[in-house]
Design a protein around this motif. Structure first.
Motif, PDB file in Angstrom:
ATOM      1  N   LEU A   1       0.850  -1.190   0.000  1.00 29.10           N
ATOM      2  CA  LEU A   1       0.000   0.000   0.000  1.00 29.10           C
ATOM      3  C   LEU A   1       0.886   1.241   0.000  1.00 29.10           C
ATOM      4  CD1 LEU A   1      -2.635  -1.294   2.598  1.00 29.10           C
ATOM      5  CD2 LEU A   1      -2.781  -1.345   0.090  1.00 29.10           C
ATOM      6  N   HIS A   2       0.242   2.389  -0.234  1.00 30.34           N
ATOM      7  CA  HIS A   2       1.003   3.637  -0.375  1.00 30.34           C
ATOM      8  C   HIS A   2       1.180   4.331   0.969  1.00 30.34           C
ATOM      9  CE1 HIS A   2       0.879   4.027  -4.892  1.00 30.34           C
ATOM     10  NE2 HIS A   2       0.129   2.972  -4.648  1.00 30.34           N
ATOM     11  N   PHE A   3       2.416   4.488   1.389  1.00 30.85           N
ATOM     12  CA  PHE A   3       2.746   5.126   2.668  1.00 30.85           C
ATOM     13  C   PHE A   3       2.058   6.487   2.821  1.00 30.85           C
ATOM     14  CE2 PHE A   3       5.604   7.935   5.131  1.00 30.85           C
ATOM     15  CZ  PHE A   3       5.664   7.229   6.332  1.00 30.85           C
ATOM     16  N   ASN A   4       1.963   7.253   1.736  1.00 29.72           N
ATOM     17  CA  ASN A   4       1.396   8.603   1.819  1.00 29.72           C
ATOM     18  C   ASN A   4      -0.124   8.634   1.945  1.00 29.72           C
ATOM     19  OD1 ASN A   4       3.864   9.784   1.693  1.00 29.72           O
ATOM     20  ND2 ASN A   4       3.687  10.541  -0.402  1.00 29.72           N
ATOM     21  N   ASP A   5      -0.785   7.512   1.671  1.00 30.05           N
ATOM     22  CA  ASP A   5      -2.248   7.521   1.814  1.00 30.05           C
ATOM     23  C   ASP A   5      -2.628   7.839   3.261  1.00 30.05           C
ATOM     24  OD1 ASP A   5      -2.825   7.006  -0.797  1.00 30.05           O
ATOM     25  OD2 ASP A   5      -3.410   4.911  -0.514  1.00 30.05           O
ATOM     26  N   PRO A   6      -3.741   8.540   3.456  1.00 31.47           N
ATOM     27  CA  PRO A   6      -4.173   8.824   4.827  1.00 31.47           C
ATOM     28  C   PRO A   6      -4.458   7.530   5.591  1.00 31.47           C
ATOM     29  CG  PRO A   6      -5.457  10.083   3.218  1.00 31.47           C
ATOM     30  CD  PRO A   6      -4.636   9.099   2.445  1.00 31.47           C
ATOM     31  N   LEU A   7      -4.208   7.569   6.881  1.00 38.29           N
ATOM     32  CA  LEU A   7      -4.362   6.366   7.708  1.00 38.29           C
ATOM     33  C   LEU A   7      -5.733   5.675   7.565  1.00 38.29           C
ATOM     34  CD1 LEU A   7      -2.695   4.640   9.620  1.00 38.29           C
ATOM     35  CD2 LEU A   7      -3.429   6.106  11.509  1.00 38.29           C
ATOM     36  N   PRO A   8      -6.847   6.416   7.557  1.00 39.27           N
ATOM     37  CA  PRO A   8      -8.139   5.734   7.417  1.00 39.27           C
ATOM     38  C   PRO A   8      -8.267   4.954   6.101  1.00 39.27           C
ATOM     39  CG  PRO A   8      -8.463   8.019   8.121  1.00 39.27           C
ATOM     40  CD  PRO A   8      -7.015   7.873   7.785  1.00 39.27           C
ATOM     41  N   VAL A   9      -7.679   5.489   5.019  1.00 41.70           N
ATOM     42  CA  VAL A   9      -7.708   4.787   3.723  1.00 41.70           C
ATOM     43  C   VAL A   9      -6.886   3.502   3.828  1.00 41.70           C
ATOM     44  CG1 VAL A   9      -6.990   4.927   1.287  1.00 41.70           C
ATOM     45  CG2 VAL A   9      -8.032   6.922   2.404  1.00 41.70           C
ATOM     46  N   LEU A  10      -5.722   3.605   4.456  1.00 50.58           N
ATOM     47  CA  LEU A  10      -4.864   2.422   4.618  1.00 50.58           C
ATOM     48  C   LEU A  10      -5.575   1.347   5.437  1.00 50.58           C
ATOM     49  CD1 LEU A  10      -1.503   4.275   5.334  1.00 50.58           C
ATOM     50  CD2 LEU A  10      -2.069   2.980   3.272  1.00 50.58           C
ATOM     51  N   GLN A  11      -6.248   1.774   6.491  1.00 48.23           N
ATOM     52  CA  GLN A  11      -6.947   0.805   7.351  1.00 48.23           C
ATOM     53  C   GLN A  11      -8.107   0.147   6.611  1.00 48.23           C
ATOM     54  OE1 GLN A  11      -7.209   3.719  10.456  1.00 48.23           O
ATOM     55  NE2 GLN A  11      -5.939   2.517  11.855  1.00 48.23           N
ATOM     56  N   GLU A  12      -8.761   0.943   5.782  1.00 53.37           N
ATOM     57  CA  GLU A  12      -9.873   0.409   4.990  1.00 53.37           C
ATOM     58  C   GLU A  12      -9.353  -0.629   3.989  1.00 53.37           C
ATOM     59  OE1 GLU A  12     -12.496   2.229   1.492  1.00 53.37           O
ATOM     60  OE2 GLU A  12     -12.223   3.618   3.172  1.00 53.37           O
ATOM     61  N   HIS A  13      -8.246  -0.310   3.318  1.00 52.13           N
ATOM     62  CA  HIS A  13      -7.672  -1.247   2.345  1.00 52.13           C
ATOM     63  C   HIS A  13      -7.200  -2.537   3.033  1.00 52.13           C
ATOM     64  CE1 HIS A  13      -6.801   2.012  -0.944  1.00 52.13           C
ATOM     65  NE2 HIS A  13      -8.076   1.730  -0.805  1.00 52.13           N
TER      66      HIS A  13
ATOM     67  N   THR B   1       5.639   8.093  10.044  1.00 53.64           N
ATOM     68  CA  THR B   1       6.111   6.730  10.296  1.00 53.64           C
ATOM     69  C   THR B   1       5.582   6.229  11.639  1.00 53.64           C
ATOM     70  OG1 THR B   1       8.108   7.222   9.030  1.00 53.64           O
ATOM     71  CG2 THR B   1       8.177   5.269  10.431  1.00 53.64           C
ATOM     72  N   LYS B   2       5.721   7.063  12.666  1.00 53.09           N
ATOM     73  CA  LYS B   2       5.246   6.673  14.003  1.00 53.09           C
ATOM     74  C   LYS B   2       3.760   6.321  13.958  1.00 53.09           C
ATOM     75  CE  LYS B   2       8.124   9.260  17.252  1.00 53.09           C
ATOM     76  NZ  LYS B   2       8.152  10.454  18.102  1.00 53.09           N
ATOM     77  N   GLU B   3       2.987   7.184  13.306  1.00 57.17           N
ATOM     78  CA  GLU B   3       1.541   6.995  13.252  1.00 57.17           C
ATOM     79  C   GLU B   3       1.185   5.655  12.594  1.00 57.17           C
ATOM     80  OE1 GLU B   3      -1.806  10.207  12.009  1.00 57.17           O
ATOM     81  OE2 GLU B   3      -0.704   9.363  10.319  1.00 57.17           O
ATOM     82  N   ARG B   4       1.876   5.347  11.477  1.00 57.00           N
ATOM     83  CA  ARG B   4       1.552   4.137  10.736  1.00 57.00           C
ATOM     84  C   ARG B   4       2.080   2.874  11.439  1.00 57.00           C
ATOM     85  NH1 ARG B   4       0.855   8.315   8.220  1.00 57.00           N
ATOM     86  NH2 ARG B   4      -0.313   8.584   6.281  1.00 57.00           N
ATOM     87  N   VAL B   5       3.243   2.976  12.048  1.00 55.00           N
ATOM     88  CA  VAL B   5       3.780   1.822  12.791  1.00 55.00           C
ATOM     89  C   VAL B   5       2.870   1.516  13.980  1.00 55.00           C
ATOM     90  CG1 VAL B   5       5.707   1.030  14.254  1.00 55.00           C
ATOM     91  CG2 VAL B   5       6.171   2.106  12.045  1.00 55.00           C
TER      92      VAL B   5
ATOM     93  N   ALA C   1      -0.183   1.994  14.155  1.00 54.41           N
ATOM     94  CA  ALA C   1      -1.432   1.407  13.653  1.00 54.41           C
ATOM     95  C   ALA C   1      -1.197  -0.018  13.136  1.00 54.41           C
ATOM     96  CB  ALA C   1      -2.014   2.293  12.559  1.00 54.41           C
ATOM     97  N   GLY C   2       0.026  -0.542  13.341  1.00 50.50           N
ATOM     98  CA  GLY C   2       0.305  -1.940  13.026  1.00 50.50           C
ATOM     99  C   GLY C   2       0.729  -2.198  11.594  1.00 50.50           C
ATOM    100  N   PHE C   3       1.153  -1.180  10.878  1.00 50.56           N
ATOM    101  CA  PHE C   3       1.608  -1.391   9.510  1.00 50.56           C
ATOM    102  C   PHE C   3       3.112  -1.647   9.469  1.00 50.56           C
ATOM    103  CE2 PHE C   3      -2.344   0.918   8.670  1.00 50.56           C
ATOM    104  CZ  PHE C   3      -2.893   0.120   7.678  1.00 50.56           C
ATOM    105  N   GLN C   4       3.511  -2.544   8.566  1.00 54.21           N
ATOM    106  CA  GLN C   4       4.939  -2.706   8.274  1.00 54.21           C
ATOM    107  C   GLN C   4       5.333  -1.612   7.278  1.00 54.21           C
ATOM    108  OE1 GLN C   4       6.118  -6.130   5.933  1.00 54.21           O
ATOM    109  NE2 GLN C   4       8.200  -6.111   6.740  1.00 54.21           N
ATOM    110  N   ILE C   5       6.539  -1.063   7.456  1.00 51.21           N
ATOM    111  CA  ILE C   5       6.977   0.019   6.585  1.00 51.21           C
ATOM    112  C   ILE C   5       8.202  -0.413   5.778  1.00 51.21           C
ATOM    113  CG2 ILE C   5       7.726   2.449   6.499  1.00 51.21           C
ATOM    114  CD1 ILE C   5       5.107   2.301   7.951  1.00 51.21           C
ATOM    115  N   GLY C   6       8.206  -0.085   4.491  1.00 47.24           N
ATOM    116  CA  GLY C   6       9.382  -0.292   3.643  1.00 47.24           C
ATOM    117  C   GLY C   6       9.674   0.983   2.890  1.00 47.24           C
ATOM    118  N   PHE C   7      10.845   1.531   3.111  1.00 45.21           N
ATOM    119  CA  PHE C   7      11.188   2.797   2.463  1.00 45.21           C
ATOM    120  C   PHE C   7      12.147   2.591   1.308  1.00 45.21           C
ATOM    121  CE2 PHE C   7      10.294   5.268   6.618  1.00 45.21           C
ATOM    122  CZ  PHE C   7       9.024   5.633   6.166  1.00 45.21           C
TER     123      PHE C   7
END
Ligand SMILES: [Zn+2]
Length: 338
Positions: free
Chosen positions: A37-49, A105-109, A111-117
């Motif tokens: 998924l796209h790191f820049n997407d807003p958190l609610p969109v990421l959670q929905e996906h 990054t903090k916000e997404r981590v 929320a339980g997302f794995q991050i790859g930069f």
């Protein structure tokens, strides 16, 4: 941050995912796919996906968030701590301010997302490491090059702040230009080096001109990562490069051009056992799939290929011509040369 093209990209790749879901429903999906998924997407969109398809589906699911720290070395847009050796007024194009990146990054981590930069240059790598460090410790990461111009990460954590995620499996994609101190930081923060050895086959034509010899010695630094005990996860970077891994395996064990005439910092090559492990167990670990994938053993998924060549025993130049005779997915043959 979120410009229109980001939004279009994100919408397009979500459309792709829905097409894959359809192919899966029809029983025609013949490869396991983890959609980033796209790191820049807003958190609610990421959670929905993430919620749109079961994570327990071992054939198709969504996975890490990919964010872009910089561009590429070829186009001189990879972000470097010092200017390009062949363009002294240019240090590349970082895509974030450090504090904005760290916050996202903090916000997404949390929320339980794995991050790859995606980070190609040493400044891109440093930005990613700083953001990762800020999620796991209170300490400020000092860039290990002098005069980097990076703003230090704010060292604060209130008592209400969430605790560090125990096993975040941070990834840096490509990690082409790194320093020994950065490699040590990968180890300390347990960051996975997700690299594509086939890139060296094209990049060796100009990488030293871009970087100068000192930085070039630690570019595509597979052996330095392996020696430090950093997890290497190899891939092909398809569709930028062909999907078959044989050029990458050849590059990993030779650091030579395909005609064998040019060699790029051979001290950074791996042996075949290390290279195969990076493509299999390393990559499985990098996507939290090591209990199902990466090795052939009872209880693991029967995903395998039959090759026409024993790549562990032939001379390296023979690896390039390797053909797949049969592909088995979950015990079922999905491709076979008749
Ligand atoms: Zn990338």
């Amino acid at each position: 941050m979120q410009d229109n093209s980001d939004y279009q990209d994100s919408k397009l790749s979500w459309d792709d995912f829905q097409i894959l879901e359809e192919i899966e429903r029809e029983g025609k999906l013949t490869a396991r796919i983890t959609e980033w998924l796209h790191f820049n997407d807003p958190l609610p969109v990421l959670q929905e996906h993430r919620a749109a398809h079961p994570q327990s589906d071992i054939l198709l699911h969504t996975g890490m968030l990919k964010g872009f720290m910089d561009g590429s070395l070829g186009s001189r847009t990879a972000a470097l701590l010092e200017p390009y050796a062949d363009d002294p007024t240019n240090s590349g194009l970082p895509q974030y301010q450090q504090d904005e990146l760290t916050q996202m990054t903090k916000e997404r981590v949390n929320a339980g997302f794995q991050i790859g930069f995606h980070a190609i240059g040493d400044k891109g790598v440093q930005m990613a490491l700083n953001a990762f460090a800020a999620t796991t410790t209170d300490r400020v990461v000092t860039p290990d090059h002098v005069g980097t111009g990076l703003r230090p990460v704010q060292a604060e954590r209130s008592s209400a702040a969430p605790l560090p995620v125990p096993d975040p499996r941070f990834r840096i994609e490509h990690a082409q230009v790194t320093s020994p101190l950065q490699i040590a930081k990968f180890k300390e923060l347990k960051v996975i080096a997700s690299m594509q050895p086939n890139h060296v086959l094209t990049d060796m034509n100009w990488a030293e001109a871009r970087l100068g010899p000192k930085r070039a010695a630690y570019s595509y630094a597979w052996a330095s990562f392996a020696k430090k005990g950093v997890v290497l996860a190899f891939g092909t970077d398809y569709p930028v490069e062909p999907v078959a891994p044989f050029r990458g395996l050849y590059a990993a064990v030779t650091r030579k051009s395909e005609d064998g005439k040019k060699e790029y910092y051979p001290e950074q090559k791996l042996n075949m056992e290390q290279a195969i492990a990076a493509y299999t167990t390393g990559s499985a670990f990098a996507e939290f799939a090591e209990k199902n994938k990466g090795t052939l053993a009872p209880g693991m998924l029967a995903d395998l290929v039959v090759l026409d060549t024993d790549i562990t025993s032939v001379p390296p130049e023979k690896i390039l011509g390797t053909k797949v005779l049969r592909t088995v997915l979950g015990g079922k043959t999905v491709y076979e040369v008749k």
